[in-house]
Design a protein around this motif. Structure first.
Motif, mmCIF file in Angstrom:
data_model
loop_
_atom_site.group_PDB
_atom_site.id
_atom_site.type_symbol
_atom_site.label_atom_id
_atom_site.label_comp_id
_atom_site.label_asym_id
_atom_site.label_seq_id
_atom_site.Cartn_x
_atom_site.Cartn_y
_atom_site.Cartn_z
ATOM 1 N N LYS A 1 -74.496 -10.501 -112.918
ATOM 2 C CA LYS A 1 -74.568 -11.946 -113.049
ATOM 3 C C LYS A 1 -73.123 -12.206 -113.696
ATOM 4 C CE LYS A 1 -79.369 -12.902 -114.426
ATOM 5 N NZ LYS A 1 -80.107 -13.662 -115.155
ATOM 6 N N ALA A 2 -72.957 -13.567 -113.588
ATOM 7 C CA ALA A 2 -71.396 -14.048 -113.940
ATOM 8 C C ALA A 2 -71.868 -15.470 -115.109
ATOM 9 C CB ALA A 2 -70.366 -14.396 -112.745
ATOM 10 N N VAL A 3 -70.892 -15.489 -115.899
ATOM 11 C CA VAL A 3 -71.022 -16.762 -116.671
ATOM 12 C C VAL A 3 -69.568 -17.235 -116.912
ATOM 13 C CG1 VAL A 3 -71.221 -17.490 -119.171
ATOM 14 C CG2 VAL A 3 -72.789 -15.653 -118.262
ATOM 15 N N ILE A 4 -69.506 -18.613 -116.584
ATOM 16 C CA ILE A 4 -68.604 -19.311 -116.694
ATOM 17 C C ILE A 4 -68.511 -20.195 -117.906
ATOM 18 C CG2 ILE A 4 -67.020 -21.013 -115.564
ATOM 19 C CD1 ILE A 4 -68.175 -19.743 -112.815
ATOM 20 N N LEU A 5 -67.268 -20.357 -118.889
ATOM 21 C CA LEU A 5 -67.341 -20.955 -119.947
ATOM 22 C C LEU A 5 -66.260 -22.166 -119.622
ATOM 23 C CD1 LEU A 5 -66.850 -17.819 -122.660
ATOM 24 C CD2 LEU A 5 -68.969 -19.177 -121.761
ATOM 25 N N LYS B 1 -76.166 -12.040 -108.225
ATOM 26 C CA LYS B 1 -77.187 -12.669 -107.840
ATOM 27 C C LYS B 1 -77.221 -14.142 -108.707
ATOM 28 C CE LYS B 1 -78.909 -9.353 -105.724
ATOM 29 N NZ LYS B 1 -78.970 -9.614 -103.943
ATOM 30 N N GLU B 2 -76.446 -14.367 -109.612
ATOM 31 C CA GLU B 2 -76.461 -15.698 -110.202
ATOM 32 C C GLU B 2 -75.470 -15.917 -110.974
ATOM 33 O OE1 GLU B 2 -79.766 -17.999 -112.804
ATOM 34 O OE2 GLU B 2 -79.156 -15.979 -113.775
ATOM 35 N N ILE B 3 -74.940 -17.385 -111.140
ATOM 36 C CA ILE B 3 -73.876 -17.774 -111.813
ATOM 37 C C ILE B 3 -74.328 -18.760 -112.764
ATOM 38 C CG2 ILE B 3 -71.437 -19.009 -111.819
ATOM 39 C CD1 ILE B 3 -71.076 -17.828 -108.870
ATOM 40 N N ILE B 4 -73.907 -18.624 -114.025
ATOM 41 C CA ILE B 4 -74.487 -19.580 -115.315
ATOM 42 C C ILE B 4 -73.191 -20.130 -115.743
ATOM 43 C CG2 ILE B 4 -75.469 -19.646 -117.455
ATOM 44 C CD1 ILE B 4 -77.143 -17.266 -116.746
ATOM 45 N N PRO C 1 -79.848 -7.459 -115.674
ATOM 46 C CA PRO C 1 -78.708 -7.015 -114.790
ATOM 47 C C PRO C 1 -78.119 -5.880 -115.336
ATOM 48 C CG PRO C 1 -78.248 -9.119 -116.314
ATOM 49 C CD PRO C 1 -79.657 -8.841 -116.359
ATOM 50 N N ASP C 2 -77.334 -5.080 -114.667
ATOM 51 C CA ASP C 2 -76.557 -3.896 -114.989
ATOM 52 C C ASP C 2 -75.232 -4.437 -115.904
ATOM 53 O OD1 ASP C 2 -78.155 -2.080 -113.666
ATOM 54 O OD2 ASP C 2 -77.065 -2.758 -111.767
ATOM 55 N N ALA C 3 -74.804 -5.444 -115.880
ATOM 56 C CA ALA C 3 -73.680 -5.944 -116.460
ATOM 57 C C ALA C 3 -73.502 -7.592 -116.171
ATOM 58 C CB ALA C 3 -72.476 -5.385 -116.194
ATOM 59 N N PHE C 4 -72.532 -8.272 -116.923
ATOM 60 C CA PHE C 4 -72.413 -9.564 -116.451
ATOM 61 C C PHE C 4 -70.788 -9.939 -116.742
ATOM 62 C CE2 PHE C 4 -74.008 -9.624 -120.855
ATOM 63 C CZ PHE C 4 -72.953 -10.623 -121.532
ATOM 64 N N PHE C 5 -70.183 -10.671 -115.907
ATOM 65 C CA PHE C 5 -69.011 -11.021 -115.983
ATOM 66 C C PHE C 5 -68.912 -12.505 -116.957
ATOM 67 C CE2 PHE C 5 -68.546 -8.913 -111.950
ATOM 68 C CZ PHE C 5 -67.431 -8.211 -112.164
ATOM 69 N N VAL C 6 -67.906 -12.644 -117.655
ATOM 70 C CA VAL C 6 -67.815 -13.843 -118.572
ATOM 71 C C VAL C 6 -66.164 -14.153 -118.126
ATOM 72 C CG1 VAL C 6 -67.505 -14.932 -120.618
ATOM 73 C CG2 VAL C 6 -69.311 -13.536 -120.344
ATOM 74 N N LEU C 7 -66.108 -15.454 -117.508
ATOM 75 C CA LEU C 7 -64.655 -15.982 -117.311
ATOM 76 C C LEU C 7 -64.657 -17.428 -117.938
ATOM 77 C CD1 LEU C 7 -66.340 -14.956 -114.414
ATOM 78 C CD2 LEU C 7 -64.338 -15.380 -113.458
ATOM 79 N N ASN C 8 -63.240 -17.402 -118.610
ATOM 80 C CA ASN C 8 -63.265 -18.755 -119.286
ATOM 81 C C ASN C 8 -62.575 -19.866 -118.182
ATOM 82 O OD1 ASN C 8 -63.378 -17.819 -121.999
ATOM 83 N ND2 ASN C 8 -61.314 -17.339 -122.313
ATOM 84 N N GLY C 9 -63.133 -20.997 -118.370
ATOM 85 C CA GLY C 9 -62.897 -21.809 -117.289
ATOM 86 C C GLY C 9 -61.565 -22.458 -117.137
ATOM 87 N N ASP C 10 -60.734 -22.292 -118.313
ATOM 88 C CA ASP C 10 -59.367 -22.641 -118.128
ATOM 89 C C ASP C 10 -58.192 -21.931 -117.680
ATOM 90 O OD1 ASP C 10 -59.210 -21.233 -120.142
ATOM 91 O OD2 ASP C 10 -58.525 -22.767 -121.689
ATOM 92 N N VAL C 11 -58.641 -20.575 -117.194
ATOM 93 C CA VAL C 11 -57.652 -19.633 -116.400
ATOM 94 C C VAL C 11 -57.792 -19.752 -114.930
ATOM 95 C CG1 VAL C 11 -58.064 -18.295 -118.423
ATOM 96 C CG2 VAL C 11 -59.374 -17.904 -116.362
ATOM 97 N N CYS C 12 -56.706 -19.557 -114.243
ATOM 98 C CA CYS C 12 -56.444 -19.563 -112.735
ATOM 99 C C CYS C 12 -56.036 -18.465 -112.484
ATOM 100 C CB CYS C 12 -55.971 -20.924 -112.084
ATOM 101 S SG CYS C 12 -54.200 -21.158 -113.150
ATOM 102 N N ALA C 13 -56.424 -17.780 -111.478
ATOM 103 C CA ALA C 13 -55.905 -16.326 -111.026
ATOM 104 C C ALA C 13 -56.418 -16.042 -109.556
ATOM 105 C CB ALA C 13 -56.433 -15.379 -111.958
#
Length: 451
Positions: free
Chosen positions: A3-7, A81-84, A136-148
């Motif tokens: 999974k992935a989480v976007i803050l 499978k999912e983005i939160i 999920p086996d693991a989950f990403f966390v991405l800060n919303g104010d970065v670009c890359a």
């Protein structure tokens, strides 16, 4: 399964402003005798006025809302499978965007609204059941104010090689002088374990800095729960004040309260990337990000750089299919023109973002600027700012995000910003200035903020 989480955080105030904003724009509502936006600009919030009328995460960079670039990177990860999306913007502000993303990328995407600002770790803990659902086996966390140029697949493969890892932190190299403005990481060269971590240190620690992108194992929730329990115990034991401020046990800082204690434990690792990365804190950094995302389009989405307009383009240019650009206009390099924009004959645009519904009159010039939604620039006018790029002579230099004013009280040179609904009549010059929404200029301006 992953999974992935976007803050994405949220606005200064998350409450609804109706009915006071029904007949006039909310930013112009008077508070203590001054329009609301005047207080906000004087306070120095770096992304205003671009985020006054719409959420910052939806600000278009290279033709796409800022966090859509995050979503595009996430959907490239196999078995994700999912983005939160977590934040405290009202759900109505993100509803249409989420529906559009689900339809476009055919992946489950949800926006979960925090009841208050919970911090980078508090939101993850509050919605832990939704994140852990499906195991999920693991989950990403991405800060919303970065670009890359997000290296999520490479980061995942690295994480799998780290024994007993609770978290892998993406990091990049910065200059010695700029590193103190980021989270600084000291690592063991042989194993890539994080041996020391300091968030925005007062003195130099390391040139390896936190990118605000993480990959967590589910066991991390035990660590976050321990922090939550400790803060809750302090609160109910009568320790309501810390450093003169009320404590809030729901608010947890991921960097200081989770990552920092894990340093040296053998359970936190660092994945270093050499690809492009930047924070998107200020309006000037939006122009910089726009340029780099356009460069990425050349290899990943070349169709986005193809436009039906017969105008002359130089370098990388994005023009929305519904925009109208006169054949005699010259556009580029590094320009994005959003939907419904109208560009007149003989116009020259370079290093700029033209937002939805804006119009640029005949033979006008726009350089290093952002022209807001439905703004109008008259014939033979000049709108120009000063680029804020990293120092090209310094390896690993990052964007500086200076305050609006220098120590002498003068406006620091930066890009020119025309807020939404601004009118610039013909034959005027606007240089290095910030114009707040719904202003109609009557003369030329230089190095000013127009409230």
């Amino acid at each position: 399964m992953l999974k992935a989480v976007i803050l994405i955080g949220g606005p200064l105030k998350g409450t609804r402003f109706r009915p006071l904003s029904l007949d006039s724009p909310k930013p112009l509502f008077p508070v203590a005798g001054l329009p609301m936006i005047q207080h906000l600009v004087l306070k120095g919030t770096r992304f205003r006025p671009l985020s006054l009328d719409s959420p910052k995460p939806l600000f278009p960079v290279a033709g796409l809302p800022m966090i859509q670039h995050h979503i595009e990177a996430c959907v490239q990860v196999p078995n994700l499978k999912e983005i939160i999306i977590l934040g405290y913007y009202p759900s109505a502000d993100l509803h249409k965007f989420v529906l559009d993303m689900v339809q476009e990328y055919k992946i489950n995407i949800r926006y979960l609204q925090e009841f208050i600002a919970l911090g980078t770790g508090g939101g993850i803990f509050h919605f832990r059941d939704q994140i852990r659902c499906g195991n999920p086996d693991a989950f990403f966390v991405l800060n919303g104010d970065v670009c890359a140029d997000f290296s999520l697949n490479e980061m995942l493969e690295f994480h799998k090689t780290c024994p007993n890892s609770l978290v892998t932190v993406m990091a990049t190299e910065a200059t010695r002088q700029q590193s103190v403005y980021y989270g600084c990481i000291v690592r063991k060269q042989q194993t890539s374990e994080i041996s020391h971590y300091v968030e925005k240190p007062s003195t130099f620690v390391s040139t390896l800095v936190n990118c605000g992108v993480y990959l967590f194992s589910l066991d991390i929730f035990q660590n976050i729960a321990a922090v939550f329990q400790s803060k809750q115990d302090e609160f109910y034991n009568g320790n309501y004040m810390v450093n003169g401020k009320d404590t809030d046990f729901n608010h947890i800082q991921l960097e200081k309260e989770i990552i920092m204690p894990l340093a040296g434990s053998g359970k936190a690792y660092v994945y270093q990337t050499s690809k492009w990365w930047s924070q998107l804190k200020s309006a000037g950094s939006a122009i910089y990000a726009n340029r780099h995302y356009l460069q990425l389009y050349k290899t990943r989405h070349p169709e986005r750089l193809q436009c039906s307009s017969q105008c002359k383009t130089i370098g990388d240019v994005y023009i929305h299919s519904s925009a109208s650009v006169h054949p005699t206009a010259i556009v580029g390099p590094n320009v994005s023109i959003d939907d419904g924009a109208v560009i007149g004959p003989g116009v020259r645009i370079k290093e700029s973002i033209i937002l939805q519904g804006a119009s640029i009159g005949n033979h006008s010039l726009v350089l290093n600027s952002i022209v807001g939604r439905n703004s109008k620039v008259g014939n033979w006018s000049r709108v120009e700012g000063t680029p804020c790029d990293p120092n090209p002579n310094k390896a690993f230099a990052k964007m500086d995000n200076p305050p609006l004013f220098n120590s002498n009280g003068k406006l620091n040179p930066s890009i020119t910003i025309l807020g939404d609904g601004v009118t610039v009549p013909g034959e005027l010059i606007v240089l290095n200035s910030i114009v707040l929404p719904y202003k109609e200029l009557t003369r030329s301006f230089k190095n000013e903020i127009l409230l």
